[in-house]
Design a protein around this motif. Structure first.
Motif, PDB file in Angstrom:
ATOM      1  N   ASN A   2       0.797  -1.218   0.000  1.00 21.09           N
ATOM      2  CA  ASN A   2       0.000   0.000   0.000  1.00 21.09           C
ATOM      3  C   ASN A   2       0.835   1.277   0.000  1.00 21.09           C
ATOM      4  OD1 ASN A   2      -2.357  -1.527   0.194  1.00 21.09           O
ATOM      5  ND2 ASN A   2      -2.229  -1.581   2.402  1.00 21.09           N
ATOM      6  N   ASP A   3       1.864   1.325   0.807  1.00 21.08           N
ATOM      7  CA  ASP A   3       2.590   2.566   1.052  1.00 21.08           C
ATOM      8  C   ASP A   3       3.937   2.617   0.331  1.00 21.08           C
ATOM      9  OD1 ASP A   3       0.461   2.929   2.743  1.00 21.08           O
ATOM     10  OD2 ASP A   3       1.647   2.954   4.585  1.00 21.08           O
ATOM     11  N   LEU A   4       4.452   3.852   0.180  1.00 22.99           N
ATOM     12  CA  LEU A   4       5.768   4.064  -0.406  1.00 22.99           C
ATOM     13  C   LEU A   4       6.584   4.982   0.496  1.00 22.99           C
ATOM     14  CD1 LEU A   4       4.847   4.711  -4.165  1.00 22.99           C
ATOM     15  CD2 LEU A   4       5.915   2.658  -3.208  1.00 22.99           C
ATOM     16  N   LEU A   5       7.823   4.609   0.738  1.00 21.60           N
ATOM     17  CA  LEU A   5       8.802   5.454   1.404  1.00 21.60           C
ATOM     18  C   LEU A   5       9.666   6.034   0.290  1.00 21.60           C
ATOM     19  CD1 LEU A   5      10.337   6.505   3.913  1.00 21.60           C
ATOM     20  CD2 LEU A   5      11.589   4.323   3.934  1.00 21.60           C
ATOM     21  N   LEU A   6       9.817   7.346   0.255  1.00 22.84           N
ATOM     22  CA  LEU A   6      10.529   7.987  -0.847  1.00 22.84           C
ATOM     23  C   LEU A   6      12.015   8.104  -0.568  1.00 22.84           C
ATOM     24  CD1 LEU A   6       8.119  10.917  -1.787  1.00 22.84           C
ATOM     25  CD2 LEU A   6       8.066   8.525  -2.533  1.00 22.84           C
ATOM     26  N   ASP A   7      12.816   7.618  -1.506  1.00 20.38           N
ATOM     27  CA  ASP A   7      14.261   7.808  -1.453  1.00 20.38           C
ATOM     28  C   ASP A   7      14.540   9.271  -1.794  1.00 20.38           C
ATOM     29  OD1 ASP A   7      17.012   7.463  -1.416  1.00 20.38           O
ATOM     30  OD2 ASP A   7      17.017   5.784  -2.825  1.00 20.38           O
ATOM     31  N   VAL A   8      15.686   9.751  -1.389  1.00 16.07           N
ATOM     32  CA  VAL A   8      16.062  11.145  -1.626  1.00 16.07           C
ATOM     33  C   VAL A   8      16.055  11.462  -3.118  1.00 16.07           C
ATOM     34  CG1 VAL A   8      17.944  12.819  -1.411  1.00 16.07           C
ATOM     35  CG2 VAL A   8      17.368  11.339   0.517  1.00 16.07           C
ATOM     36  N   ASN A   9      16.506  10.518  -3.964  1.00 14.41           N
ATOM     37  CA  ASN A   9      16.571  10.810  -5.403  1.00 14.41           C
ATOM     38  C   ASN A   9      15.187  11.085  -5.983  1.00 14.41           C
ATOM     39  OD1 ASN A   9      15.544   8.098  -6.262  1.00 14.41           O
ATOM     40  ND2 ASN A   9      17.538   7.403  -5.562  1.00 14.41           N
ATOM     41  N   ILE A  10      14.153  10.469  -5.448  1.00 17.35           N
ATOM     42  CA  ILE A  10      12.779  10.704  -5.917  1.00 17.35           C
ATOM     43  C   ILE A  10      12.337  12.116  -5.532  1.00 17.35           C
ATOM     44  CG2 ILE A  10      10.368   9.960  -5.723  1.00 17.35           C
ATOM     45  CD1 ILE A  10      12.194   7.940  -7.224  1.00 17.35           C
ATOM     46  N   VAL A  11      12.632  12.510  -4.301  1.00 18.02           N
ATOM     47  CA  VAL A  11      12.277  13.852  -3.826  1.00 18.02           C
ATOM     48  C   VAL A  11      12.992  14.911  -4.666  1.00 18.02           C
ATOM     49  CG1 VAL A  11      12.332  15.429  -1.856  1.00 18.02           C
ATOM     50  CG2 VAL A  11      11.824  13.007  -1.491  1.00 18.02           C
ATOM     51  N   VAL A  12      14.269  14.677  -4.955  1.00 16.45           N
ATOM     52  CA  VAL A  12      15.042  15.632  -5.763  1.00 16.45           C
ATOM     53  C   VAL A  12      14.502  15.679  -7.190  1.00 16.45           C
ATOM     54  CG1 VAL A  12      17.330  16.163  -6.710  1.00 16.45           C
ATOM     55  CG2 VAL A  12      17.097  15.453  -4.323  1.00 16.45           C
ATOM     56  N   ASP A  13      14.164  14.528  -7.762  1.00 21.69           N
ATOM     57  CA  ASP A  13      13.609  14.504  -9.118  1.00 21.69           C
ATOM     58  C   ASP A  13      12.361  15.375  -9.204  1.00 21.69           C
ATOM     59  OD1 ASP A  13      15.555  12.692  -9.892  1.00 21.69           O
ATOM     60  OD2 ASP A  13      14.223  10.944  -9.837  1.00 21.69           O
ATOM     61  N   ILE A  14      11.445  15.176  -8.286  1.00 22.76           N
ATOM     62  CA  ILE A  14      10.177  15.911  -8.315  1.00 22.76           C
ATOM     63  C   ILE A  14      10.392  17.378  -7.953  1.00 22.76           C
ATOM     64  CG2 ILE A  14       7.905  16.124  -7.236  1.00 22.76           C
ATOM     65  CD1 ILE A  14       7.960  13.030  -6.941  1.00 22.76           C
ATOM     66  N   GLY A  15      11.155  17.624  -6.887  1.00 22.24           N
ATOM     67  CA  GLY A  15      11.351  18.993  -6.421  1.00 22.24           C
ATOM     68  C   GLY A  15      12.069  19.891  -7.407  1.00 22.24           C
ATOM     69  N   SER A  16      12.960  19.313  -8.202  1.00 20.60           N
ATOM     70  CA  SER A  16      13.735  20.110  -9.159  1.00 20.60           C
ATOM     71  C   SER A  16      13.180  20.014 -10.575  1.00 20.60           C
ATOM     72  CB  SER A  16      15.192  19.646  -9.162  1.00 20.60           C
ATOM     73  OG  SER A  16      15.293  18.331  -9.691  1.00 20.60           O
ATOM     74  N   GLY A  17      12.209  19.123 -10.774  1.00 22.31           N
ATOM     75  CA  GLY A  17      11.702  18.905 -12.129  1.00 22.31           C
ATOM     76  C   GLY A  17      12.723  18.231 -13.010  1.00 22.31           C
TER      77      GLY A  17
END
Length: 195
Positions: A2-17
């Motif tokens: 059900n759930d996802l824990l986000l790795d830093v690379n995912i956060v950076v991908d989305i946050g920086s476009g």
């Protein structure tokens, strides 16, 4: 799952476009939420998220002459907005002794996943070594988007949803009691009696 824990690379991908990965990552998060899952961020990675996002924003804007200090301020604003509807997974002391691991950050994520029931959460990441080494605990955005997701069930009483509302206060109070060590007749009992 059900759930996802986000790795830093995912956060950076989305946050920086950061293309092309930002789109798949954002779609995977949306799919998880649409299926009734939760998106988790690991509190032990806050500084890494902030610095990595600032570094990527700086890299993308170097030609424009934007300073690293401005990139850092931008990363904080982006993260503040991004994190608003996410759940925070506290870093526990047992997840700090990871320096013997080949990748300490990945080891922290893996240890954090152990707190969840088996099969209920995966680390969403683009990090190939951890994806290959731990396919049972990790998943890439592309693979997540390709898999079938079950329809969420509706619980008669949803204790998890109730717990989500009080989790930060609950965790803080648990740690307060653990640190002062007065398990019987401690200051919390006095506060309760006053109320």
């Amino acid at each position: 799952m059900n759930d996802l824990l986000l790795d830093v690379n995912i956060v950076v991908d989305i946050g920086s476009g950061r293309e092309p990965w930002c789109f798949e990552s954002a779609e995977a998060i949306s799919k998880c939420l649409d299926s009734g899952g939760k998106i988790w961020l690991y509190s032990g990675s806050v500084q890494t998220m902030e610095f990595s996002l600032a570094k990527e924003i700086y890299r993308q804007n170097q030609e424009k002459g934007i300073s690293f200090a401005r990139s850092l301020a931008t990363s904080r604003d982006v993260l503040a907005k991004f994190c608003q509807d996410k759940h925070w997974l506290a870093a526990l002391s047992g997840e700090g002794t990871v320096f013997e691991a080949a990748d300490p950050e990945d080891e922290q994520f893996l240890r954090a996943l152990e707190r969840f029931p088996e099969g209920s959460i995966k680390l969403l990441t683009r990090d190939t070594p951890i994806l290959e080494k731990h396919p049972d605990l990790t998943i890439s955005p592309r693979t997540y988007l390709q898999q079938e997701v079950s329809t969420p069930s509706i619980n008669f009483v949803d204790l998890n949803k109730q717990q989500d509302q009080v989790r930060p206060t609950l965790e803080q109070n648990i740690h307060t009691v653990l640190h002062h060590g007065k398990y019987i007749m401690g200051p919390e009992v006095g506060k309760l009696e006053e109320r």
